[in-house]
Write a protein that holds these residues in place. Structure first.
Motif, mmCIF file in Angstrom:
data_model
loop_
_atom_site.group_PDB
_atom_site.id
_atom_site.type_symbol
_atom_site.label_atom_id
_atom_site.label_comp_id
_atom_site.label_asym_id
_atom_site.label_seq_id
_atom_site.Cartn_x
_atom_site.Cartn_y
_atom_site.Cartn_z
ATOM 1 N N PHE A 92 -4.034 -3.989 3.763
ATOM 2 C CA PHE A 92 -4.277 -5.054 2.784
ATOM 3 C C PHE A 92 -4.758 -6.332 3.463
ATOM 4 O O PHE A 92 -5.524 -7.109 2.883
ATOM 5 C CB PHE A 92 -3.019 -5.313 1.963
ATOM 6 C CG PHE A 92 -2.760 -4.238 0.948
ATOM 7 C CD1 PHE A 92 -3.634 -4.037 -0.108
ATOM 8 C CD2 PHE A 92 -1.668 -3.405 1.047
ATOM 9 C CE1 PHE A 92 -3.426 -3.034 -1.049
ATOM 10 C CE2 PHE A 92 -1.432 -2.405 0.119
ATOM 11 C CZ PHE A 92 -2.324 -2.209 -0.930
ATOM 12 N N GLU A 93 -4.317 -6.561 4.693
ATOM 13 C CA GLU A 93 -4.843 -7.702 5.452
ATOM 14 C C GLU A 93 -6.329 -7.527 5.739
ATOM 15 O O GLU A 93 -7.047 -8.501 5.943
ATOM 16 C CB GLU A 93 -4.066 -7.857 6.764
ATOM 17 C CG GLU A 93 -2.652 -8.370 6.571
ATOM 18 C CD GLU A 93 -1.871 -8.429 7.872
ATOM 19 O OE1 GLU A 93 -0.813 -9.070 7.888
ATOM 20 O OE2 GLU A 93 -2.323 -7.821 8.871
ATOM 21 N N ALA A 94 -6.770 -6.255 5.753
ATOM 22 C CA ALA A 94 -8.194 -5.963 5.970
ATOM 23 C C ALA A 94 -8.961 -5.951 4.650
ATOM 24 O O ALA A 94 -10.090 -5.459 4.589
ATOM 25 C CB ALA A 94 -8.352 -4.626 6.682
ATOM 26 N N ASN A 95 -8.328 -6.471 3.587
ATOM 27 C CA ASN A 95 -8.962 -6.614 2.266
ATOM 28 C C ASN A 95 -9.180 -5.296 1.545
ATOM 29 O O ASN A 95 -10.069 -5.190 0.692
ATOM 30 C CB ASN A 95 -10.300 -7.366 2.377
ATOM 31 C CG ASN A 95 -10.111 -8.799 2.830
ATOM 32 O OD1 ASN A 95 -9.155 -9.455 2.415
ATOM 33 N ND2 ASN A 95 -10.999 -9.278 3.681
ATOM 34 N N ALA A 96 -8.391 -4.269 1.872
ATOM 35 C CA ALA A 96 -8.435 -3.041 1.078
ATOM 36 C C ALA A 96 -7.887 -3.347 -0.315
ATOM 37 O O ALA A 96 -6.965 -4.153 -0.476
ATOM 38 C CB ALA A 96 -7.607 -1.956 1.740
ATOM 39 N N VAL A 97 -8.463 -2.713 -1.336
ATOM 40 C CA VAL A 97 -7.992 -2.987 -2.696
ATOM 41 C C VAL A 97 -6.808 -2.100 -3.054
ATOM 42 O O VAL A 97 -6.079 -2.390 -4.000
ATOM 43 C CB VAL A 97 -9.114 -2.810 -3.741
ATOM 44 C CG1 VAL A 97 -10.243 -3.772 -3.480
ATOM 45 C CG2 VAL A 97 -9.613 -1.384 -3.784
ATOM 46 N N ASP A 98 -6.614 -0.994 -2.296
ATOM 47 C CA ASP A 98 -5.441 -0.156 -2.565
ATOM 48 C C ASP A 98 -5.180 0.724 -1.355
ATOM 49 O O ASP A 98 -6.025 0.835 -0.457
ATOM 50 C CB ASP A 98 -5.642 0.696 -3.814
ATOM 51 C CG ASP A 98 -4.322 0.946 -4.544
ATOM 52 O OD1 ASP A 98 -3.260 0.857 -3.895
ATOM 53 O OD2 ASP A 98 -4.347 1.205 -5.745
ATOM 54 N N TYR A 99 -3.998 1.368 -1.371
ATOM 55 C CA TYR A 99 -3.552 2.169 -0.234
ATOM 56 C C TYR A 99 -2.843 3.391 -0.787
ATOM 57 O O TYR A 99 -1.774 3.284 -1.395
ATOM 58 C CB TYR A 99 -2.606 1.316 0.614
ATOM 59 C CG TYR A 99 -2.191 1.921 1.927
ATOM 60 C CD1 TYR A 99 -2.846 1.601 3.103
ATOM 61 C CD2 TYR A 99 -1.108 2.803 1.996
ATOM 62 C CE1 TYR A 99 -2.455 2.146 4.316
ATOM 63 C CE2 TYR A 99 -0.713 3.344 3.203
ATOM 64 C CZ TYR A 99 -1.387 3.007 4.364
ATOM 65 O OH TYR A 99 -0.987 3.545 5.564
ATOM 66 N N LEU A 100 -3.446 4.559 -0.634
ATOM 67 C CA LEU A 100 -2.886 5.795 -1.167
ATOM 68 C C LEU A 100 -2.342 6.640 -0.036
ATOM 69 O O LEU A 100 -2.951 6.730 1.036
ATOM 70 C CB LEU A 100 -3.969 6.583 -1.908
ATOM 71 C CG LEU A 100 -4.602 5.909 -3.132
ATOM 72 C CD1 LEU A 100 -5.718 6.791 -3.684
ATOM 73 C CD2 LEU A 100 -3.556 5.646 -4.193
ATOM 74 N N THR A 101 -1.200 7.275 -0.280
ATOM 75 C CA THR A 101 -0.636 8.180 0.716
ATOM 76 C C THR A 101 -0.755 9.614 0.224
ATOM 77 O O THR A 101 -0.665 9.898 -0.968
ATOM 78 C CB THR A 101 0.841 7.844 0.981
ATOM 79 O OG1 THR A 101 1.560 7.846 -0.259
ATOM 80 C CG2 THR A 101 0.967 6.494 1.646
ATOM 81 N N LYS A 102 -0.982 10.495 1.199
ATOM 82 C CA LYS A 102 -1.104 11.919 0.914
ATOM 83 C C LYS A 102 0.295 12.540 0.836
ATOM 84 O O LYS A 102 1.198 12.096 1.544
ATOM 85 C CB LYS A 102 -1.926 12.600 2.008
ATOM 86 C CG LYS A 102 -3.313 12.045 2.191
ATOM 87 C CD LYS A 102 -3.970 12.661 3.402
ATOM 88 C CE LYS A 102 -5.333 12.057 3.669
ATOM 89 N NZ LYS A 102 -5.956 12.559 4.914
ATOM 90 N N PRO A 103 0.509 13.580 0.056
ATOM 91 C CA PRO A 103 -0.471 14.187 -0.853
ATOM 92 C C PRO A 103 -0.749 13.278 -2.045
ATOM 93 O O PRO A 103 0.135 12.557 -2.515
ATOM 94 C CB PRO A 103 0.215 15.484 -1.295
ATOM 95 C CG PRO A 103 1.671 15.184 -1.176
ATOM 96 C CD PRO A 103 1.814 14.278 0.009
ATOM 97 N N ILE A 104 -1.981 13.301 -2.494
ATOM 98 C CA ILE A 104 -2.420 12.369 -3.532
ATOM 99 C C ILE A 104 -1.981 12.848 -4.905
ATOM 100 O O ILE A 104 -2.199 14.008 -5.267
ATOM 101 C CB ILE A 104 -3.948 12.217 -3.495
ATOM 102 C CG1 ILE A 104 -4.370 11.663 -2.141
ATOM 103 C CG2 ILE A 104 -4.432 11.321 -4.612
ATOM 104 C CD1 ILE A 104 -5.850 11.676 -1.944
ATOM 105 N N GLU A 105 -1.377 11.967 -5.642
ATOM 106 C CA GLU A 105 -0.985 12.249 -7.017
ATOM 107 C C GLU A 105 -2.135 11.797 -7.921
ATOM 108 O O GLU A 105 -2.581 10.644 -7.832
ATOM 109 C CB GLU A 105 0.308 11.499 -7.333
ATOM 110 C CG GLU A 105 1.004 11.945 -8.591
ATOM 111 C CD GLU A 105 0.382 11.296 -9.799
ATOM 112 O OE1 GLU A 105 0.126 12.007 -10.804
ATOM 113 O OE2 GLU A 105 0.145 10.067 -9.735
ATOM 114 N N PRO A 106 -2.700 12.676 -8.757
ATOM 115 C CA PRO A 106 -3.898 12.338 -9.543
ATOM 116 C C PRO A 106 -3.772 11.058 -10.363
ATOM 117 O O PRO A 106 -4.724 10.279 -10.443
ATOM 118 C CB PRO A 106 -4.080 13.565 -10.432
ATOM 119 C CG PRO A 106 -3.481 14.685 -9.646
ATOM 120 C CD PRO A 106 -2.293 14.093 -8.951
ATOM 121 N N GLY A 107 -2.590 10.833 -10.963
ATOM 122 C CA GLY A 107 -2.431 9.624 -11.759
ATOM 123 C C GLY A 107 -2.532 8.373 -10.902
ATOM 124 O O GLY A 107 -3.181 7.387 -11.288
#
Length: 258
Positions: A92-107
């Motif tokens: 987020f300090e690098a200006n990412a708009v979101d951060y998802l962790t695997k395994p990815i939940e579709p919702g």
């Protein structure tokens, strides 16, 4: 908004396929490209100029943060997709708009993509407003000022003043309150904004092709198409300048004869 172009960067083929499959379900996503390591990601970002970057952190050749450090002045919107949750703060300090962790939940993926889509729309709107404001300001100045064309520039280099004739200039590149003048084999910093300088150039000899670039028309060796309907000007010194979306119709109309 036309279909957005997305680059998926992950060294795991299975993970890339899953992300591509999820992206394929979104009707606002256009072209999808993939990269498996840092070097390939940097190359495809430069070539494709994606709107959105789905970026893993650990991969061959470096990390996702190494990819971000090489992004240009108009970087894509970034969403990190990784198996590790302890890099979130740095992301987020690098200006990412979101951060998802695997395994990815579709919702959760869907929510992240909505945030990314909104961020792209806001950025594009901001770019259009800035370009429109520059155009309006230029028109106002042209109405109240008599044309004063410069046929030469004088730049100070190590205690000397050097004359640069317009016909020898290949391009001007904006650098905040300065412009960098590029000639064959050399470049010079000149204290004037690009917008102010544009008013003093001969419009028959120079053309603005990007918010940050003006080129000499006769220095354009060729125009080549790039992915996503983009246009790139290849100059006589071999440099390549991406034509801004707002300027592309004017460049095509002026330089390309039907």
């Amino acid at each position: 908004m036309t279909g957005l172009n997305v680059l998926v960067v992950d060294d795991e083929p299975l993970a890339r396929r899953r992300l591509v499959r999820l992206l394929g379900k979104l009707d606002w996503v256009g072209y999808i490209e993939q990269a498996a390591d840092v070097a390939e990601a940097r190359r495809k970002i430069l070539d494709l100029q994606p709107d959105l970057l789905l970026l893993d952190i650990l991969m061959p050749g470096g990390s996702g943060f190494d990819v971000l450090e090489q992004l240009g002045p108009e970087p894509p919107i970034v969403v990190f997709v990784t198996a590790f949750d302890h890099h979130a703060l740095r992301a987020f300090e690098a200006n990412a708009v979101d951060y998802l962790t695997k395994p990815i939940e579709p919702g959760r993926f869907g929510l992240a993509m909505e945030k990314a889509k909104s961020a792209v729309a806001a950025r594009n709107q901001s770019d259009r407003i800035a370009e429109l404001q520059e155009t309006i300001a230029a028109l106002k100045r042209s109405l109240r000022e008599q044309p004063r064309q410069n046929h030469e520039f004088w730049v100070k280099v190590r205690g000397e003043h050097i004359r640069i004739a317009q016909e020898g200039i290949i391009r001007f590149q904006a650098e905040r309150d300065y412009v960098r003048i590029h000639v064959a084999g050399a470049e010079y910093l000149y204290h004037e904004t690009l917008t102010a300088l544009e008013q003093r150039l001969d419009p028959d000899k120079f053309i603005r092709i990007h918010r940050s670039a003006i080129v000499r028309c006769s220095a354009i060796a060729r125009l080549k198409s790039a992915p996503f309907s983009a246009l790139i000007a290849v100059l006589e010194d071999g440099s390549e300048i991406r034509v801004g979306r707002t300027y592309a119709p004017g460049v095509r109309g002026r330089l390309i004869q039907a």
